[in-house]
Design a protein around this motif. Structure first.
Motif, PDB file in Angstrom:
ATOM      1  N   ASN A   1      -7.310  19.332  -4.292  1.00  0.00           N
ATOM      2  CA  ASN A   1      -6.232  18.318  -3.773  1.00  0.00           C
ATOM      3  C   ASN A   1      -6.824  17.062  -3.390  1.00  0.00           C
ATOM      4  N   TYR A   2      -6.393  15.823  -3.996  1.00  0.00           N
ATOM      5  CA  TYR A   2      -6.707  14.655  -3.625  1.00  0.00           C
ATOM      6  C   TYR A   2      -5.548  13.843  -3.129  1.00  0.00           C
ATOM      7  N   ARG A   3      -5.928  13.060  -2.265  1.00  0.00           N
ATOM      8  CA  ARG A   3      -4.998  11.781  -1.685  1.00  0.00           C
ATOM      9  C   ARG A   3      -5.534  10.778  -1.369  1.00  0.00           C
ATOM     10  N   LEU A   4      -5.337   9.698  -2.349  1.00  0.00           N
ATOM     11  CA  LEU A   4      -5.955   8.569  -2.469  1.00  0.00           C
ATOM     12  C   LEU A   4      -4.969   7.332  -2.120  1.00  0.00           C
ATOM     13  N   ALA A   5      -5.610   6.381  -1.483  1.00  0.00           N
ATOM     14  CA  ALA A   5      -4.854   5.049  -1.126  1.00  0.00           C
ATOM     15  C   ALA A   5      -4.755   4.295  -2.510  1.00  0.00           C
TER      16      ALA A   5
ATOM     17  N   CYS B   1     -14.080   9.674  -8.019  1.00  0.00           N
ATOM     18  CA  CYS B   1     -13.829  10.606  -6.840  1.00  0.00           C
ATOM     19  C   CYS B   1     -13.881  12.140  -7.236  1.00  0.00           C
ATOM     20  N   VAL B   2     -13.277  12.267  -8.291  1.00  0.00           N
ATOM     21  CA  VAL B   2     -13.224  13.569  -8.959  1.00  0.00           C
ATOM     22  C   VAL B   2     -14.846  13.921  -9.419  1.00  0.00           C
ATOM     23  N   LEU B   3     -15.528  13.136  -9.985  1.00  0.00           N
ATOM     24  CA  LEU B   3     -16.821  13.369 -10.438  1.00  0.00           C
ATOM     25  C   LEU B   3     -17.671  13.530  -9.209  1.00  0.00           C
TER      26      LEU B   3
ATOM     27  N   ALA C   1     -14.953   6.739   1.041  1.00  0.00           N
ATOM     28  CA  ALA C   1     -15.307   6.783   2.228  1.00  0.00           C
ATOM     29  C   ALA C   1     -14.386   7.981   2.966  1.00  0.00           C
ATOM     30  N   THR C   2     -13.279   7.788   2.620  1.00  0.00           N
ATOM     31  CA  THR C   2     -11.925   8.843   3.403  1.00  0.00           C
ATOM     32  C   THR C   2     -12.563  10.266   2.642  1.00  0.00           C
ATOM     33  N   LEU C   3     -13.067  10.442   1.364  1.00  0.00           N
ATOM     34  CA  LEU C   3     -13.378  11.790   0.946  1.00  0.00           C
ATOM     35  C   LEU C   3     -14.784  12.029   1.307  1.00  0.00           C
TER      36      LEU C   3
ATOM     37  N   ARG D   1       0.757  -1.237  -0.002  1.00  0.00           N
ATOM     38  CA  ARG D   1      -0.132  -0.014   0.031  1.00  0.00           C
ATOM     39  C   ARG D   1       0.796   1.402  -0.019  1.00  0.00           C
ATOM     40  N   SER D   2       0.314   2.290  -0.554  1.00  0.00           N
ATOM     41  CA  SER D   2       0.881   3.694  -0.479  1.00  0.00           C
ATOM     42  C   SER D   2      -0.243   4.511  -0.850  1.00  0.00           C
ATOM     43  N   GLU D   3       0.161   5.791  -0.896  1.00  0.00           N
ATOM     44  CA  GLU D   3      -0.821   6.881  -1.135  1.00  0.00           C
ATOM     45  C   GLU D   3      -0.204   7.801  -2.318  1.00  0.00           C
ATOM     46  N   ILE D   4      -1.192   8.390  -3.409  1.00  0.00           N
ATOM     47  CA  ILE D   4      -0.639   9.333  -4.033  1.00  0.00           C
ATOM     48  C   ILE D   4      -1.586  10.640  -4.085  1.00  0.00           C
ATOM     49  N   GLU D   5      -0.879  11.780  -4.554  1.00  0.00           N
ATOM     50  CA  GLU D   5      -1.728  12.927  -4.482  1.00  0.00           C
ATOM     51  C   GLU D   5      -1.521  13.501  -5.761  1.00  0.00           C
ATOM     52  N   PHE D   6      -2.966  14.459  -6.057  1.00  0.00           N
ATOM     53  CA  PHE D   6      -3.016  14.996  -7.247  1.00  0.00           C
ATOM     54  C   PHE D   6      -3.919  16.143  -7.303  1.00  0.00           C
TER      55      PHE D   6
END
Length: 205
Positions: free
Chosen positions: A28-32, A77-79, A106-108, A17-22
């Motif tokens: 701003n989004y941070r997703l697993a 998630c963006v939509l 859920a996180t967002l 597992r890790s996370e990315i951001e964009f």
């Protein structure tokens, strides 16, 4: 070495597992993310081009959207963030991808409006006002066409589909194939080797 692909239904590789951001449209989004899922190391360049060049839904947009081949859920998630009144179906064959999309929604705070499902779990009578997809070109042309033949007819009257395709992996031939199938196709952008296609239903005679 694992033989898993991002379109494997049940990835057998250990989960790393890790996370990315964009950032999209100033948010701003941070997703697993995790191994065994498409583009786990970064936001895929094609998806980035799609989210930058396609017309995102307005805040007041309603209706039912589809993220076809959702991966860990960046498009869904963006939509859902852009259009709080809309419902987004996030569909993927990969069970790990669906788990991550559920977690990220859920996180967002989007869990109530993102419906995560395997392809055969979406009711047959559901149609979509918008379809968004960075489709899996590596499955081969025949399988890609089969996927689109399954889902594109579910575009609601007056609806629009946004697709991003790598030019070197059949972007122009897919454009021609869609036109031959009676769809109205406009190439709205070409960036970093990707074509962004706007697809609508056949014009009335």
């Amino acid at each position: 070495m694992s033989a898993d692909h991002y379109f494997t239904a049940e990835p057998g590789a250990p989960i790393r597992r890790s996370e990315i951001e964009f950032t999209v449209a100033g948010r701003n989004y941070r997703l697993a993310v995790a191994s065994g899922v498409f583009s786990a190391g970064r936001l895929d360049p094609g998806t980035a081009v799609l989210l930058r060049k396609a017309t995102l839904p307005e805040a007041g947009a309603e209706g039912t959207f589809l993220d076809l081949g959702c991966g860990y859920g960046p498009i869904a998630c963006v939509l859902a963030s852009q259009a709080p009144r809309a419902t987004v179906h996030a569909v993927d064959v990969n069970s790990r991808a669906r788990e991550l999309t559920t977690e990220n929604a859920a996180t967002l705070g989007l869990a109530g409006r993102i419906r995560v499902a395997a392809p055969d779990e979406v009711p047959d009578d559901v149609t979509f006002d918008e379809i968004w997809s960075n489709p899996p070109t590596h499955v081969g042309k025949a399988e890609l066409h089969a996927i689109l033949q399954q889902w594109m007819p579910r575009l609601a009257p007056g609806g629009v589909a946004w697709l991003v395709i790598n030019r070197n992996l059949g972007g122009d031939s897919l454009h021609a194939w869609l036109v031959a199938g009676g769809w109205n196709v406009e190439r709205v952008a070409s960036q970093k080797g990707f074509r962004v296609l706007r697809v609508t239903g056949k014009s009335a005679d």
